[in-house]
Design a protein around this motif. Structure first.
Motif, mmCIF file in Angstrom:
data_model
loop_
_atom_site.group_PDB
_atom_site.id
_atom_site.type_symbol
_atom_site.label_atom_id
_atom_site.label_comp_id
_atom_site.label_asym_id
_atom_site.label_seq_id
_atom_site.Cartn_x
_atom_site.Cartn_y
_atom_site.Cartn_z
ATOM 1 N N GLY A 106 -3.108 57.028 16.578
ATOM 2 C CA GLY A 106 -3.699 55.946 17.113
ATOM 3 C C GLY A 106 -5.227 55.579 17.788
ATOM 4 O O GLY A 106 -5.537 54.759 18.583
ATOM 5 N N LEU A 107 -5.841 56.568 17.548
ATOM 6 C CA LEU A 107 -7.194 56.890 18.290
ATOM 7 C C LEU A 107 -8.286 56.402 17.319
ATOM 8 O O LEU A 107 -7.930 56.728 16.129
ATOM 9 C CB LEU A 107 -7.440 58.179 18.785
ATOM 10 C CG LEU A 107 -6.477 58.864 19.722
ATOM 11 C CD1 LEU A 107 -6.720 60.343 20.078
ATOM 12 C CD2 LEU A 107 -6.796 58.048 21.096
ATOM 13 N N ASP A 108 -9.502 55.949 17.789
ATOM 14 C CA ASP A 108 -10.442 55.753 16.818
ATOM 15 C C ASP A 108 -11.245 56.758 16.501
ATOM 16 O O ASP A 108 -11.993 57.461 17.309
ATOM 17 C CB ASP A 108 -11.607 54.523 17.694
ATOM 18 C CG ASP A 108 -12.709 54.196 16.683
ATOM 19 O OD1 ASP A 108 -12.727 54.513 15.679
ATOM 20 O OD2 ASP A 108 -13.532 53.459 17.240
ATOM 21 N N PRO A 109 -11.528 57.343 15.429
ATOM 22 C CA PRO A 109 -11.964 58.232 14.606
ATOM 23 C C PRO A 109 -13.317 58.486 14.965
ATOM 24 O O PRO A 109 -14.196 59.217 14.799
ATOM 25 C CB PRO A 109 -11.479 58.724 13.379
ATOM 26 C CG PRO A 109 -10.944 57.002 12.917
ATOM 27 C CD PRO A 109 -10.679 56.580 13.841
ATOM 28 N N ASN A 110 -14.067 57.188 15.137
ATOM 29 C CA ASN A 110 -15.419 56.920 15.280
ATOM 30 C C ASN A 110 -15.913 57.055 16.990
ATOM 31 O O ASN A 110 -16.980 56.976 17.198
ATOM 32 C CB ASN A 110 -15.998 55.668 14.842
ATOM 33 C CG ASN A 110 -15.667 55.625 13.404
ATOM 34 O OD1 ASN A 110 -15.913 56.690 12.335
ATOM 35 N ND2 ASN A 110 -15.142 54.612 12.739
ATOM 36 N N SER A 111 -14.764 57.163 17.699
ATOM 37 C CA SER A 111 -14.939 57.259 19.093
ATOM 38 C C SER A 111 -14.398 58.584 19.726
ATOM 39 O O SER A 111 -13.341 58.483 20.381
ATOM 40 C CB SER A 111 -14.683 56.083 19.986
ATOM 41 O OG SER A 111 -15.242 54.980 19.304
ATOM 42 N N PRO A 112 -15.015 59.634 19.403
ATOM 43 C CA PRO A 112 -14.251 60.902 19.962
ATOM 44 C C PRO A 112 -14.451 60.744 21.514
ATOM 45 O O PRO A 112 -15.233 60.099 22.190
ATOM 46 C CB PRO A 112 -15.195 62.013 19.577
ATOM 47 C CG PRO A 112 -16.472 61.546 19.069
ATOM 48 C CD PRO A 112 -16.075 59.864 18.767
ATOM 49 N N PRO A 113 -13.793 61.626 22.302
ATOM 50 C CA PRO A 113 -13.916 61.517 23.999
ATOM 51 C C PRO A 113 -15.270 62.328 24.462
ATOM 52 O O PRO A 113 -15.708 62.999 23.831
ATOM 53 C CB PRO A 113 -12.684 62.659 24.317
ATOM 54 C CG PRO A 113 -12.304 63.422 23.320
ATOM 55 C CD PRO A 113 -12.848 62.805 21.958
ATOM 56 N N ALA A 114 -15.490 61.528 25.544
ATOM 57 C CA ALA A 114 -16.899 61.865 26.020
ATOM 58 C C ALA A 114 -16.751 62.664 27.255
ATOM 59 O O ALA A 114 -17.807 63.328 27.672
ATOM 60 C CB ALA A 114 -17.977 60.752 26.184
ATOM 61 N N SER A 115 -15.730 62.594 28.135
ATOM 62 C CA SER A 115 -15.406 62.946 29.478
ATOM 63 C C SER A 115 -14.182 63.888 29.499
ATOM 64 O O SER A 115 -13.308 63.761 28.354
ATOM 65 C CB SER A 115 -15.430 61.984 30.366
ATOM 66 O OG SER A 115 -14.240 61.160 30.424
ATOM 67 N N LEU A 116 -14.038 64.683 30.350
ATOM 68 C CA LEU A 116 -12.858 65.525 30.588
ATOM 69 C C LEU A 116 -11.711 64.713 30.413
ATOM 70 O O LEU A 116 -10.635 64.916 29.952
ATOM 71 C CB LEU A 116 -12.908 66.383 31.826
ATOM 72 C CG LEU A 116 -14.037 67.646 31.653
ATOM 73 C CD1 LEU A 116 -13.880 68.421 32.823
ATOM 74 C CD2 LEU A 116 -13.768 68.610 30.378
ATOM 75 N N ASP A 117 -11.869 63.765 31.201
ATOM 76 C CA ASP A 117 -10.428 62.670 31.484
ATOM 77 C C ASP A 117 -10.382 62.105 30.002
ATOM 78 O O ASP A 117 -8.920 61.904 29.949
ATOM 79 C CB ASP A 117 -10.964 61.576 32.524
ATOM 80 C CG ASP A 117 -10.729 61.968 33.969
ATOM 81 O OD1 ASP A 117 -10.239 62.933 34.021
ATOM 82 O OD2 ASP A 117 -11.346 61.271 34.742
#
Length: 470
Positions: free
Chosen positions: A187-198
């Motif tokens: 359910g995550l956006d594959p075009n928006s990978p995580p940017a921070s550790l949180d």
């Protein structure tokens, strides 16, 4: 006797031999950028190749590249040989950076040395301390070679006291590898990978909840602390990260270091991350775990991108749609570090071999060749004009993941934290950090205790080396 003590002993011996040999002036230690540093350098023997009577001049080039990376280097060297009939470059694969360096140290006593050697990024101080290399700054000055097209962060990393010691060549930095299909399933956006550790933790929770064994593959690698400290804008050692003077102690036990160790500890003990060794046959288990769907993402070197692409294209992808994103990390005024390796010219080689090695190093760094090497490997082009080459423009248009590492380095902040630490016994410091990580993950030691002990032990490693060499 440990291999660190053997290495330092070899450097001490080499330093003594250099001092007695009269083979050129010992580089001074003036302030960065001063002309005195350049005036004190040994000469670059331009013109020696033309005077050589035994041709083609044989040049031995030690490297440690494998698979797609080695294949691309072989093509470039074959082209150099074809265009330089007076020179014959003989490539010798030393298997790994560690083996390459240890064999070079052994050669300081045995005399079995290459004319050009590829040495990994963390060995800068040790290579300087051997006094067995001809600083490329000597040839840059003699040849009036223009460095203005090179990425400043790259030449900054390999310079000390205003002197560029090796020729930068294969440069990488860490990126996030992830399975776009796993993101979609969670359910995550594959075009928006995580940017921070949180964000990385939050995405790992969703990936694990969607059926994966864990969300994230975490290498047992001190490299994470080094890179994340740099992203937070925090120095790793004192004296401007060893840039204004020789490092004397570790300083990573601060707010950034505590955040990093606590985050890693939480990820492992909560089951959101599974770990693997950073060396040996299991070194890429974190990447293979994406293919087997055990995890949805990991962090690794951009230099692995060419090989990973080869594997996925060969039908072994396992239904993975590979995504590449910038390295997530702590928030701060910093950026990723320069990784990879650079090319050192042996000071003990004959003058005509030194000039031939310089010509080869220049050839490998020509914009078109840097573009071809980057396109075939995953390493980044280290010259700004190289990105305008058609092969890079086409690659980035069809595979945007190859551009991520370049952008991270080209756009990052330039300060002491991102310049990278210069440490004599760098591997010894890494060994200490690895032990601290393991004590957290399997020994029940708190992040506070593990980090404090690591800083103390790292400082001991630094001071022991300095007392033997510095």
């Amino acid at each position: 006797m440990s291999h660190h003590r053997l290495a330092a002993t070899a450097i001490v011996a080499a330093t003594a031999l250099a001092a007695c040999s009269g083979g050129g002036s010992t580089p001074a230690k003036p302030s960065p950028g001063s002309t005195a540093a350049h005036a004190a350098l040994p000469p670059c023997p331009l013109g020696a190749l033309a005077k050589a009577t035994d041709k083609p001049v044989q040049v031995t080039f030690w490297h440690a590249l494998a698979r797609a990376n080695e294949e691309t280097l072989q093509k470039l060297v074959a082209r150099f040989n074809a265009s330089h009939p007076d020179i014959k470059v003989n490539l010798v694969n030393q298997t790994s950076y560690g083996d390459d360096y240890q064999k070079f140290l052994a050669g300081l006593s045995s005399g079995d040395l290459p004319d050009l050697v590829q040495i990994e990024d963390i060995r800068l101080q040790q290579m300087i301390d051997t006094r067995a290399v001809l600083p490329v700054q000597s040839c840059i000055d003699a040849d009036k070679y223009d460095l203005s097209d090179f990425l400043p962060r790259v030449t900054q990393y390999y310079s000390q006291g205003g002197v560029l010691y090796p020729m930068p060549f294969n440069v990488s930095n860490p990126v996030l590898y992830y399975d776009r299909n796993a993101f979609t399933k969670a359910g995550l956006d594959p075009n928006s990978p995580p940017a921070s550790l949180d964000e990385l933790k939050a995405d790992a929770e969703k990936i694990k909840a969607s059926g994966a064994k864990a969300g994230f593959g975490l290498k047992l690698d001190p490299w994470y602390l080094e890179q994340w400290s740099a992203k937070a804008g925090a120095d790793f050692v004192d004296n401007g990260n060893g840039r204004t003077a020789r490092a004397t102690r570790a300083v990573f036990n601060g707010p950034a270091g505590m955040e990093i160790f606590s985050w890693m500890n939480d990820m492992v003990h909560s089951g959101l991350a599974i770990t693997n060794s950073a060396s040996g046959p299991g070194a890429f288990d974190n990447l293979l775990a994406i293919r087997s769907h055990d995890v949805g993402m990991t962090i690794d070197t951009s230099a692995a991108l060419g090989t990973i692409t080869q594997v996925l294209a060969s039908g072994q992808g396992g239904g993975v749609s590979l995504g590449v994103g910038p390295m997530p990390g702590p928030v701060g005024q910093g950026g990723v570090l320069v990784g990879g390796a650079a090319l050192y010219i042996s000071r003990k080689s004959a003058p005509e071999k030194q000039e031939a090695a310089w010509l080869l190093a220049k050839f490998l760094d020509e914009p078109a060749n840097q573009a071809e090497f980057a396109a075939g490997t995953g390493y980044i082009p280290i010259r700004t004009s190289a990105v305008n080459q058609p092969v890079i423009q086409q690659l980035w248009a069809t595979n945007p993941g190859y551009k991520v590492a370049f952008d991270q380095l080209a756009q990052g902040v330039q300060n002491s934290a991102t310049a990278g630490a210069v440490i004599g016994d760098y591997q010894g410091v890494r060994d200490v950090l690895l032990s601290a990580e393991q004590s957290m993950f399997t020994g029940g030691v708190s992040p506070q205790q593990a980090l404090a002990r690591a800083q103390n032990d790292a400082t001991t490693k630094i001071r022991d080396y300095n007392s033997r060499v510095g």
